[in-house]
Design a protein around this motif. Structure first.
Motif, PDB file in Angstrom:
ATOM      1  N   VAL A 128       7.391  54.241  33.533  1.00  0.00           N
ATOM      2  CA  VAL A 128       6.200  54.285  34.257  1.00  0.00           C
ATOM      3  C   VAL A 128       6.751  55.390  35.114  1.00  0.00           C
ATOM      4  CG1 VAL A 128       6.027  52.952  36.935  1.00  0.00           C
ATOM      5  CG2 VAL A 128       6.592  51.568  34.798  1.00  0.00           C
ATOM      6  N   ILE A 170      -4.277  56.059  37.623  1.00  0.00           N
ATOM      7  CA  ILE A 170      -3.681  54.484  37.611  1.00  0.00           C
ATOM      8  C   ILE A 170      -2.283  54.282  36.268  1.00  0.00           C
ATOM      9  CG2 ILE A 170      -2.974  52.880  39.035  1.00  0.00           C
ATOM     10  CD1 ILE A 170      -4.240  54.382  40.322  1.00  0.00           C
ATOM     11  N   PHE A 171      -3.698  54.365  35.257  1.00  0.00           N
ATOM     12  CA  PHE A 171      -2.585  54.430  34.300  1.00  0.00           C
ATOM     13  C   PHE A 171      -3.451  54.805  33.114  1.00  0.00           C
ATOM     14  CE2 PHE A 171      -4.426  50.079  34.548  1.00  0.00           C
ATOM     15  CZ  PHE A 171      -5.249  50.289  33.154  1.00  0.00           C
ATOM     16  N   ARG A 173      -3.507  54.765  28.053  1.00  0.00           N
ATOM     17  CA  ARG A 173      -3.034  54.459  26.699  1.00  0.00           C
ATOM     18  C   ARG A 173      -3.806  55.481  26.474  1.00  0.00           C
ATOM     19  NH1 ARG A 173      -5.130  49.528  23.768  1.00  0.00           N
ATOM     20  NH2 ARG A 173      -4.656  49.740  21.681  1.00  0.00           N
ATOM     21  N   TRP A 178       1.039  54.056  26.330  1.00  0.00           N
ATOM     22  CA  TRP A 178       1.042  53.890  27.643  1.00  0.00           C
ATOM     23  C   TRP A 178       2.014  54.781  28.710  1.00  0.00           C
ATOM     24  CZ3 TRP A 178      -2.593  49.648  28.087  1.00  0.00           C
ATOM     25  CH2 TRP A 178      -3.250  49.006  27.130  1.00  0.00           C
ATOM     26  N   THR A 179       0.617  55.602  29.852  1.00  0.00           N
ATOM     27  CA  THR A 179       1.703  55.758  31.107  1.00  0.00           C
ATOM     28  C   THR A 179       1.339  55.514  32.162  1.00  0.00           C
ATOM     29  OG1 THR A 179       0.693  58.240  30.274  1.00  0.00           O
ATOM     30  CG2 THR A 179       3.003  58.119  28.600  1.00  0.00           C
ATOM     31  N   SER A 180       1.765  55.139  33.228  1.00  0.00           N
ATOM     32  CA  SER A 180       1.233  55.284  34.560  1.00  0.00           C
ATOM     33  C   SER A 180       1.749  56.394  35.743  1.00  0.00           C
ATOM     34  CB  SER A 180       1.215  53.506  34.979  1.00  0.00           C
ATOM     35  OG  SER A 180       3.002  53.292  35.096  1.00  0.00           O
ATOM     36  N   ALA A 185       1.704  51.090  40.796  1.00  0.00           N
ATOM     37  CA  ALA A 185       1.318  51.588  39.141  1.00  0.00           C
ATOM     38  C   ALA A 185       1.758  51.046  38.349  1.00  0.00           C
ATOM     39  CB  ALA A 185       0.509  52.609  38.704  1.00  0.00           C
ATOM     40  N   ASP A 188      -0.108  47.626  37.980  1.00  0.00           N
ATOM     41  CA  ASP A 188      -1.189  47.470  37.104  1.00  0.00           C
ATOM     42  C   ASP A 188      -1.333  47.823  35.465  1.00  0.00           C
ATOM     43  OD1 ASP A 188      -3.336  48.802  39.460  1.00  0.00           O
ATOM     44  OD2 ASP A 188      -1.280  49.542  39.748  1.00  0.00           O
ATOM     45  N   LEU A 189      -0.500  48.840  35.182  1.00  0.00           N
ATOM     46  CA  LEU A 189       0.434  48.675  33.483  1.00  0.00           C
ATOM     47  C   LEU A 189       0.818  47.700  32.705  1.00  0.00           C
ATOM     48  CD1 LEU A 189       0.693  50.847  31.393  1.00  0.00           C
ATOM     49  CD2 LEU A 189       2.900  50.369  32.311  1.00  0.00           C
TER      50      LEU A 189
END
Length: 344
Positions: A128, A170-171, A173, A178-180, A185, A188-189
């Motif tokens: 995050v 916003i995020f 993959r 996975w990064t956001s 946010a 959301d992730l």
């Protein structure tokens, strides 16, 4: 561990107490001194809600050392396990928080070494906000496309040329990584991770309970300040930039701008692009969008009026420009960001 006075105590959820009747997914969050609290609490709550629906998640929190870990806002969290006490094997999802303290935490070799081991064995890893710097320091992002908070974009590009950095989503993959973006946010992730595990129906139910978008409209551009160009280094180009900002809705064709600079159109095109990193037409559109964003947020003028005033001509042209740059319609932008002063 009992809750201690003055700070929050985070013990593992009771997800693992169901006698193996349900396949458990072990979610481990990594924090450090100076972490951003919502980077932890937002995703943690999403997974806890998902556990209530499915019985499939067990959440744990770790840090360089057990005990109180102070967040960037001063809120201390009591962490039961330091990385030395927590087995890195058997983790389903590793989630690394961000925050101002990441710039020091990423130089903690014991922490990054544990993240390397845990991340190598995990089914997926996630960060995050600026937590992406910890994943990068742990060597888990080589050649990956990643995102982070828009304010950290240039630092990430500069310090990690091995990454493909895209700070619009916003995020994002990329395989099991996975990064956001920052702060909220992370929720959301986490919703996307839950949806990937157990489907849209459960994720939608969680979004309703937590009053969240299952799919937040738009992208990071709608929140960021205008950092989309360099700065002019010579007087002729400064004169052009000043003229554009003084009246974004005026005629700013290449011939008009060249007259401000005292250059030929061709010479202006070349020098402007060299100094600011983008062509004049792109810069003009960016300034007009920023002006339209302010007008939408701060005035009650119709979208058609704003479009004409700031050089877009028609509301449809403005709508297309907003979708292209921000991923959101002008009317939606106004609903999200308009000032309440006129209604008080």
């Amino acid at each position: 561990m009992a809750q201690s006075v003055g700070y929050l105590s985070l013990t593992p959820s009771d997800a693992g107490s169901q006698g193996g009747e349900v396949d458990q997914r072990r979610i481990v969050f990594v924090i450090f001194e100076g972490f951003q609290p919502l980077d932890l609490f937002g995703p943690y709550e999403v997974f806890e809600h998902a556990h209530q629906h499915t019985g499939r998640y067990s959440c744990q929190v770790t840090a360089p050392r057990p005990g109180p870990v102070r967040s960037g806002s001063g809120l201390p969290v009591d962490v039961p396990y330091g990385v030395a006490e927590l087995d890195p094997a058997g983790i389903d999802t590793l989630v690394v928080a961000g925050g101002g303290g990441v710039d020091q935490a990423r130089h903690d070799r014991a922490l990054t070494g544990w993240i390397t081991d845990a991340g190598a064995g995990a089914r997926r890893v996630a960060s995050v906000c600026s937590g992406v710097f910890l994943l990068a320091a742990a060597g888990l992002l080589q050649g990956r496309r990643v995102t982070t908070h828009w304010a950290r974009e240039q630092q990430l590009i500069r310090e990690h040329p091995e990454l493909v950095v895209d700070c619009d989503p916003i995020f994002f993959r990329d395989g099991r990584v996975w990064t956001s973006a920052g702060v909220t946010a992370g929720m959301d992730l986490a919703l996307a991770l839950v949806e990937d595990d157990v489907g849209r129906e459960v994720a939608h139910a969680i979004a309703q309970e937590m009053v969240l978008f299952l799919r937040r409209p738009g992208n990071q551009s709608q929140f960021s300040v205008p950092l989309w160009s360099g700065q002019p280094s010579t007087d002729p180009i400064r004169a052009v930039v000043s003229a554009i900002h003084a009246d974004p809705g005026a005629r700013h064709g290449i011939a008009d701008l060249a007259s401000h600079a005292g250059l030929s159109p061709r010479h202006l095109q070349r020098r402007f692009t060299a100094e600011l990193g983008i062509p004049p037409a792109t810069y003009v559109e960016g300034v007009r969008i920023e002006a339209a964003k302010r007008a939408l947020a701060e005035s009650g003028h119709p979208v058609e009026t704003i479009a004409r005033r700031y050089g877009f001509g028609t509301a449809e042209t403005l709508r297309r420009a907003f979708h292209r740059h921000l991923g959101i319609a002008p009317s939606d932008y106004r609903d999200r960001f308009r000032s309440t002063r006129e209604y008080l």
